[in-house]
Design a protein around this motif. Structure first.
Motif, mmCIF file in Angstrom:
data_model
loop_
_atom_site.group_PDB
_atom_site.id
_atom_site.type_symbol
_atom_site.label_atom_id
_atom_site.label_comp_id
_atom_site.label_asym_id
_atom_site.label_seq_id
_atom_site.Cartn_x
_atom_site.Cartn_y
_atom_site.Cartn_z
ATOM 1 N N PRO A 115 18.657 17.224 -22.275
ATOM 2 C CA PRO A 115 19.334 17.992 -21.370
ATOM 3 C C PRO A 115 19.424 19.341 -22.201
ATOM 4 N N ASP A 116 19.920 19.348 -23.465
ATOM 5 C CA ASP A 116 20.056 20.674 -24.173
ATOM 6 C C ASP A 116 18.646 21.250 -24.470
ATOM 7 N N VAL A 117 17.584 20.273 -24.813
ATOM 8 C CA VAL A 117 16.362 20.680 -24.888
ATOM 9 C C VAL A 117 15.723 21.680 -23.722
ATOM 10 N N GLU A 118 15.835 21.092 -22.505
ATOM 11 C CA GLU A 118 15.463 21.376 -21.412
ATOM 12 C C GLU A 118 16.019 22.756 -21.034
ATOM 13 N N ARG A 119 17.549 23.086 -21.329
ATOM 14 C CA ARG A 119 18.138 24.113 -21.114
ATOM 15 C C ARG A 119 17.714 25.250 -22.039
ATOM 16 N N GLY A 120 17.600 24.941 -23.388
ATOM 17 C CA GLY A 120 17.141 25.770 -24.241
ATOM 18 C C GLY A 120 15.744 26.412 -23.791
ATOM 19 N N LEU A 121 14.752 25.494 -23.611
ATOM 20 C CA LEU A 121 13.465 25.862 -23.191
ATOM 21 C C LEU A 121 13.282 26.509 -22.110
ATOM 22 N N GLY A 122 13.962 26.381 -21.022
ATOM 23 C CA GLY A 122 14.069 27.095 -19.782
ATOM 24 C C GLY A 122 14.546 28.543 -20.183
ATOM 25 N N ARG A 123 15.763 28.868 -21.057
ATOM 26 C CA ARG A 123 15.916 30.062 -21.263
ATOM 27 C C ARG A 123 15.062 30.938 -22.145
ATOM 28 N N LEU A 124 14.395 30.226 -23.051
ATOM 29 C CA LEU A 124 13.057 30.864 -23.677
ATOM 30 C C LEU A 124 12.030 31.228 -23.024
ATOM 31 N N GLY A 125 11.760 30.192 -22.130
ATOM 32 C CA GLY A 125 10.362 30.532 -21.288
ATOM 33 C C GLY A 125 10.706 31.766 -20.359
ATOM 34 N N ALA A 126 11.820 31.939 -19.846
ATOM 35 C CA ALA A 126 12.189 32.848 -18.968
ATOM 36 C C ALA A 126 12.357 34.363 -19.773
ATOM 37 N N ASP A 127 12.978 34.145 -20.900
ATOM 38 C CA ASP A 127 12.846 35.457 -21.808
ATOM 39 C C ASP A 127 11.421 35.893 -22.268
ATOM 40 N N LEU A 128 10.582 34.836 -22.481
ATOM 41 C CA LEU A 128 9.230 35.555 -23.009
ATOM 42 C C LEU A 128 8.635 35.817 -21.682
ATOM 43 N N ALA A 129 8.763 35.386 -20.483
ATOM 44 C CA ALA A 129 8.119 35.727 -19.246
ATOM 45 C C ALA A 129 8.444 37.150 -19.012
ATOM 46 N N GLU A 130 9.828 37.427 -18.938
ATOM 47 C CA GLU A 130 10.384 38.820 -18.787
ATOM 48 C C GLU A 130 10.407 39.731 -19.629
ATOM 49 N N GLY A 131 10.131 39.220 -21.050
ATOM 50 C CA GLY A 131 10.132 40.514 -21.720
ATOM 51 C C GLY A 131 11.148 40.776 -22.577
ATOM 52 N N ARG A 132 12.555 39.874 -22.395
ATOM 53 C CA ARG A 132 13.694 39.921 -22.984
ATOM 54 C C ARG A 132 13.606 39.603 -24.435
ATOM 55 N N TRP A 133 12.682 38.576 -24.885
ATOM 56 C CA TRP A 133 12.803 38.154 -26.100
ATOM 57 C C TRP A 133 12.028 39.313 -26.922
ATOM 58 N N HIS A 134 10.905 39.841 -26.448
ATOM 59 C CA HIS A 134 10.277 40.743 -27.431
ATOM 60 C C HIS A 134 11.130 41.982 -27.723
ATOM 61 N N ASP A 135 11.964 42.243 -26.407
ATOM 62 C CA ASP A 135 12.763 43.411 -26.585
ATOM 63 C C ASP A 135 13.761 43.201 -27.600
ATOM 64 N N ARG A 136 14.507 42.129 -27.804
ATOM 65 C CA ARG A 136 15.519 41.771 -28.797
ATOM 66 C C ARG A 136 14.666 41.600 -30.271
ATOM 67 N N HIS A 137 13.570 41.314 -30.306
ATOM 68 C CA HIS A 137 13.167 40.996 -31.791
ATOM 69 C C HIS A 137 11.739 41.870 -31.985
ATOM 70 N N VAL A 138 11.652 42.823 -31.408
ATOM 71 C CA VAL A 138 10.407 43.566 -31.693
ATOM 72 C C VAL A 138 10.221 43.839 -33.320
ATOM 73 N N GLY A 139 11.460 44.016 -33.871
ATOM 74 C CA GLY A 139 11.503 44.002 -35.276
ATOM 75 C C GLY A 139 10.768 43.028 -35.983
ATOM 76 N N LEU A 140 10.811 41.707 -35.441
ATOM 77 C CA LEU A 140 9.961 41.047 -36.141
ATOM 78 C C LEU A 140 8.570 40.919 -36.331
ATOM 79 N N LEU A 141 7.900 41.641 -35.089
ATOM 80 C CA LEU A 141 6.521 41.587 -35.122
ATOM 81 C C LEU A 141 5.708 42.266 -36.079
ATOM 82 N N ALA A 142 6.330 43.138 -36.935
ATOM 83 C CA ALA A 142 5.791 43.674 -37.970
ATOM 84 C C ALA A 142 5.937 43.196 -39.318
ATOM 85 N N ARG A 143 6.711 42.213 -39.432
ATOM 86 C CA ARG A 143 6.938 41.408 -40.815
ATOM 87 C C ARG A 143 6.086 40.466 -40.769
ATOM 88 N N ASP A 144 5.356 40.159 -41.948
ATOM 89 C CA ASP A 144 4.626 39.310 -42.885
ATOM 90 C C ASP A 144 5.091 37.828 -43.211
#
Length: 251
Positions: A211-240
């Motif tokens: 159940p913990d896995v499903e809840r976490g994955l649900g939040r992650l999937g929604a954040d990716l689909a709606e752009g919230r993850w990228h808004d929060r972590h855009v700074g990571l995308l330029a790092r090697d």
């Protein structure tokens, strides 16, 4: 070790496909071994990070993991860190790569490493850093809760220093395109954590309650689909590379 008490009888399936050594991390481990000509790889798993050009012998408790070692890999003995089946001083160096948290007795295991080798290289992690990883902090805080009781950096360093070893702790940054699918490997590729096979090679996620896995994955999937993850972590995308707390302890 029987199948009934081998946690990797299930968790270990697919390790050979997903846990492929990353050459940059391998180079750091090779450097830590110095001039050692012979190496004992303890908790060797499917054979990751066994150096070339040196005499290597592997020790691994899980038959599931041993069965996944590729043809031509180092000879392997089924055994445990706390009672290594080799003689005193038989190797120049010993490695323990992301394995000490599985040992039943850290003091006994490290004592055995020092008994059989003159130099030790232990890859573990610092929970003070890893708990701030976005995957843990935002989606799976249960990982940090569980890891409070695991043997990690402080315990390894303290134990080695108490027996008089000269200890160096080396940060091991994770490359953005890391080929070794451990838990932090996909820090810049968040979609990968939605893949069941990817997660199966990560014991911290594989051992969580479903159940913990499903809840976490649900939040992650929604954040990716709606752009919230990228808004929060855009700074990571330029790092090697990124420091997620992995540490190489050399004694």
């Amino acid at each position: 070790m029987t199948a009934s008490d081998d946690p990797y009888a299930v968790l270990g399936n697919g390790y050979a496909r997903r846990r492929r050594p990353d050459p940059r991390i391998a180079a750091m481990i090779e450097s830590a071994l110095g001039p050692a000509r012979s190496v004992l790889n303890v908790g060797a798993g499917a054979g990751s990070y066994e150096p070339s050009g040196r005499r290597v012998v592997a020790v691994e408790p899980s038959a599931t993991m041993i069965a996944q070692r590729p043809p031509g890999s180092a000879p392997v003995v089924q055994g445990i860190a706390e009672a290594l089946p080799v003689g005193d001083g038989a190797f120049d160096a010993a490695t323990a790569i992301l394995t000490v948290h599985h040992w039943t007795d850290l003091r006994a295991g490290l004592s055995e490493l020092r008994r059989v080798s003159r130099r030790q290289a232990v890859l573990t992690w610092d929970p003070a850093v890893s708990s701030r990883f976005w995957l843990v902090e935002e989606y799976f805080p249960q990982i940090a809760e569980r890891e409070r009781d695991l043997v990690t950096l402080d315990a390894v360093r303290d134990e080695l220093e108490q027996v008089g070893a000269r200890v160096e702790v080396i940060p091991v940054p994770v490359p953005a395109d890391c080929t070794d699918g451990f838990t932090g490997a996909y820090w810049r590729r968040p979609e990968a954590y939605l893949d069941t096979e990817v997660r199966a090679a990560m014991s911290p996620l594989a051992l969580l309650d479903p159940p913990d896995v499903e809840r976490g994955l649900g939040r992650l999937g929604a954040d990716l689909a709606e752009g919230r993850w990228h808004d929060r972590h855009v700074g990571l995308l330029a790092r090697d590379e990124f420091d997620l707390g992995y540490r190489l302890v050399v004694a």
